[in-house]
Design a protein around this motif. Structure first.
Motif, PDB file in Angstrom:
ATOM      1  N   VAL A  72       0.869  -0.512  -0.043  1.00  0.00           N
ATOM      2  CA  VAL A  72      -0.103   0.143  -0.006  1.00  0.00           C
ATOM      3  C   VAL A  72       0.831   1.258  -0.376  1.00  0.00           C
ATOM      4  O   VAL A  72       2.310   1.136   0.699  1.00  0.00           O
ATOM      5  N   GLU A  73       0.581   2.143  -0.622  1.00  0.00           N
ATOM      6  CA  GLU A  73       0.820   3.467  -0.373  1.00  0.00           C
ATOM      7  C   GLU A  73       0.409   4.556   1.004  1.00  0.00           C
ATOM      8  O   GLU A  73      -0.307   4.030   1.659  1.00  0.00           O
ATOM      9  N   CYS A 131      -2.771   5.469   2.833  1.00  0.00           N
ATOM     10  CA  CYS A 131      -3.274   4.016   2.637  1.00  0.00           C
ATOM     11  C   CYS A 131      -3.289   3.943   3.985  1.00  0.00           C
ATOM     12  O   CYS A 131      -3.999   3.136   4.489  1.00  0.00           O
ATOM     13  N   ALA A 163      -9.366   1.295   4.380  1.00  0.00           N
ATOM     14  CA  ALA A 163      -7.257   1.446   4.032  1.00  0.00           C
ATOM     15  C   ALA A 163      -8.052   1.176   3.253  1.00  0.00           C
ATOM     16  O   ALA A 163      -7.958   1.403   1.944  1.00  0.00           O
ATOM     17  N   CYS A 164      -7.753   2.927   2.026  1.00  0.00           N
ATOM     18  CA  CYS A 164      -8.056   3.848   0.542  1.00  0.00           C
ATOM     19  C   CYS A 164      -6.272   4.505   0.451  1.00  0.00           C
ATOM     20  O   CYS A 164      -5.916   4.987   1.276  1.00  0.00           O
ATOM     21  N   GLY A 165      -6.368   4.557  -0.797  1.00  0.00           N
ATOM     22  CA  GLY A 165      -5.182   5.299  -1.503  1.00  0.00           C
ATOM     23  C   GLY A 165      -4.875   5.284  -2.664  1.00  0.00           C
ATOM     24  O   GLY A 165      -5.863   4.551  -3.141  1.00  0.00           O
ATOM     25  N   SER A 166      -4.268   5.870  -4.002  1.00  0.00           N
ATOM     26  CA  SER A 166      -3.851   5.360  -4.858  1.00  0.00           C
ATOM     27  C   SER A 166      -2.748   4.573  -5.481  1.00  0.00           C
ATOM     28  O   SER A 166      -2.764   4.447  -4.094  1.00  0.00           O
ATOM     29  N   ASN A 167      -2.242   4.734  -6.098  1.00  0.00           N
ATOM     30  CA  ASN A 167      -0.787   3.854  -6.584  1.00  0.00           C
ATOM     31  C   ASN A 167       0.165   4.074  -5.955  1.00  0.00           C
ATOM     32  O   ASN A 167       0.479   5.208  -5.694  1.00  0.00           O
TER      33      ASN A 167
END
Length: 135
Positions: A92-93, A96, A120-124
């Motif tokens: 994860v970044e 996240c 837990a969310c985020g970009s690439n």
């Protein structure tokens, strides 16, 4: 709402945050207008969380739905990234990893012994940048 505090009433959460010795230094003071949120310098590995300013609409949404904000250090983000990798096989970044870093850092004593859910969310993130940050 601050992730993981579904069982607490909003007023209870805010009171816990205000009175917690563990996170007293890390709770962000009340912000009353978008003009209070202009930053000259943003220095974090979680670049998607480090906006230098806010706009009226997003500020209004945050005022309405965010109960509290806690800060985590880049080192705490990297530690959380390693936990995601080593225990969940997720690369994860930094953004996240912020919710886990918060739960293991400034909110640790508050959540001890409770059932907690994290979002837990985020970009690439590229493999090259991930390796540079986490190794």
């Amino acid at each position: 709402n601050l992730t993981g505090f579904n069982s607490l009433k909003k007023t209870d959460l805010v009171e816990l945050l205000k009175n917690s010795q563990t996170i007293k230094q890390e709770v962000v003071e009340e912000i009353t207008s978008p003009s209070d949120l202009k930053l000259d310098n943003v220095n974090t590995i979680a670049d998607s969380l480090g906006s230098p300013m806010t706009m009226d609409y997003s500020f209004g949404v945050a005022q309405k739905f965010v109960d509290a904000i806690v800060r985590v250090k880049d080192e705490q983000l990297i530690s959380a990234m390693k936990i995601f990798r080593d225990n969940l096989n997720l690369m994860v970044e930094p953004a996240c990893a912020a919710s886990l870093a918060g739960m293991l850092g400034p909110l640790k004593e508050m959540v001890r012994g409770k059932s907690i859910s994290l979002i837990a969310c985020g970009s690439n993130i590229s493999n090259e940048r991930y390796q540079k940050l986490v190794g």
